[in-house]
Design an enzyme around this catalytic site. Sequence first.
Site, short mmCIF file in Angstrom:
data_model
loop_
_atom_site.label_atom_id
_atom_site.label_comp_id
_atom_site.label_asym_id
_atom_site.label_seq_id
_atom_site.Cartn_x
_atom_site.Cartn_y
_atom_site.Cartn_z
N TYR A 194 -1.15 -0.74 9.85
CA TYR A 194 -1.23 -1.40 8.54
C TYR A 194 0.06 -1.17 7.75
O TYR A 194 0.58 -2.09 7.11
CB TYR A 194 -2.42 -0.83 7.77
CG TYR A 194 -2.70 -1.47 6.45
CD1 TYR A 194 -3.18 -2.78 6.37
CD2 TYR A 194 -2.52 -0.78 5.26
CE1 TYR A 194 -3.47 -3.37 5.15
CE2 TYR A 194 -2.80 -1.35 4.03
CZ TYR A 194 -3.27 -2.64 3.98
OH TYR A 194 -3.56 -3.22 2.76
N HIS B 21 -12.65 3.14 2.63
CA HIS B 21 -11.76 4.20 2.19
C HIS B 21 -12.58 5.34 1.60
O HIS B 21 -13.80 5.28 1.50
CB HIS B 21 -10.76 3.65 1.19
CG HIS B 21 -9.75 2.73 1.79
ND1 HIS B 21 -9.79 1.36 1.61
CD2 HIS B 21 -8.68 2.98 2.59
CE1 HIS B 21 -8.78 0.80 2.27
NE2 HIS B 21 -8.11 1.75 2.87
N SER C 166 0.84 -1.19 0.00
CA SER C 166 0.00 0.00 0.00
C SER C 166 0.88 1.25 0.00
O SER C 166 2.00 1.23 0.50
CB SER C 166 -0.90 0.00 1.24
OG SER C 166 -1.48 1.27 1.46
N SER C 167 0.35 2.33 -0.53
CA SER C 167 1.10 3.59 -0.55
C SER C 167 1.30 4.17 0.84
O SER C 167 2.13 5.07 1.03
CB SER C 167 0.38 4.62 -1.43
OG SER C 167 -0.92 4.89 -0.94
N CYS C 168 0.58 3.65 1.85
CA CYS C 168 0.73 4.17 3.21
C CYS C 168 2.06 3.77 3.85
O CYS C 168 2.38 4.20 4.95
CB CYS C 168 -0.42 3.73 4.10
SG CYS C 168 -0.42 1.97 4.51
N LYS D 131 2.80 -3.90 6.13
CA LYS D 131 3.12 -3.95 4.70
C LYS D 131 4.62 -3.74 4.45
O LYS D 131 5.20 -4.34 3.54
CB LYS D 131 2.29 -2.92 3.94
CG LYS D 131 0.82 -3.28 3.86
CD LYS D 131 0.62 -4.61 3.15
CE LYS D 131 -0.83 -5.00 3.01
NZ LYS D 131 -1.00 -6.29 2.30
#
Length: 323
Positions: free
Chosen positions: A142, A185, A113-115, A146
């Site tokens: 999260y 989201h 994920s981009s997070c 990842k």
Amino acid sequence: MPSTVFDLAGKKVWVAGHRGMVGGAIVRRLASEGCEVLVSSRKDVDLRRQEEVEAWLEKNRPDAIFVAAAKVGGIFANNSYPAEFLYDNLILEANIVHAAHKVGVKKLLFLGSSCIYPKFADQPIVEEALLTGALEPTNEWYAIAKIAGIKLCQAYRKQYGCDFISAMPTNLYGPGDNFDLNSSHVVPALLRKAHDAKEAGASSITVWGTGTPRREFLHVDDCADACVHLMKVYSDDVHVNVGSGTDITILELTGLICEVVGFSGDIVHDLSKPDGTPRKLMSADRLRALGWAPSISLRDGLADAYKAFLGGNYAERVQGNAA
């Protein structure tokens, strides 16, 4: 266009997490690759149980794996269930990667994920920005899981020579998305709010924060296409950003969604709610150099997502999903 290094034709390919939005899109995309697609339900294998994962892989022996299984959710869900978001994601990815090595899986793609990137990373965010600053606190649980998944794939590549790669999608939306307002989201949440307001004849809808943060969005079918492309042409330890390469403010997104839904009321801001990261746009240079670009515009993608919602092709998960 880079040459194919891993041909999917004739291969057995397991999509872990096929019931989720991303996994479902990958299954749809693989239909044209001439491969045998393997899927598994919670009844077949609990991905949080190492012995079950190893037994399932030993029995089915896939040639390739897409790790799309995850517990996912928005800011509210991440803040409310930090233990589950960290534990479930850590354990299921570790079980799959380790078991894939044990049974000799030839290729594995881990979806992140981009997070994973620092809250105040330079924009657009290049892959090398990983671990250069503090994470956004609202989804760090999260994100840490990842990041661990990326490093796990790199470790098995370094120590055992496993062809395990990682892809980091931006904010995704589309058919099969989670429309529960407490765990979804931003795109499905706004689509749901605009739809409910339209149906109720309301004069306004309320959005979190100031509406000024900028976000990047990608239709899930574009993401699936990019993942299949990476599986076929990419083999390296550096994770690859998967995004549209453009961004939009949350307020602009809300306006576009209202147009798609047909809601003409006012947009009201709840300033007691957090904005999150001020901007998050990932660099698309590495993926573009590998010969891939998106084909679905944001407006067309939002219309498709809304059509899927109206047709019942969506989920409602209070605590996210660990498919």
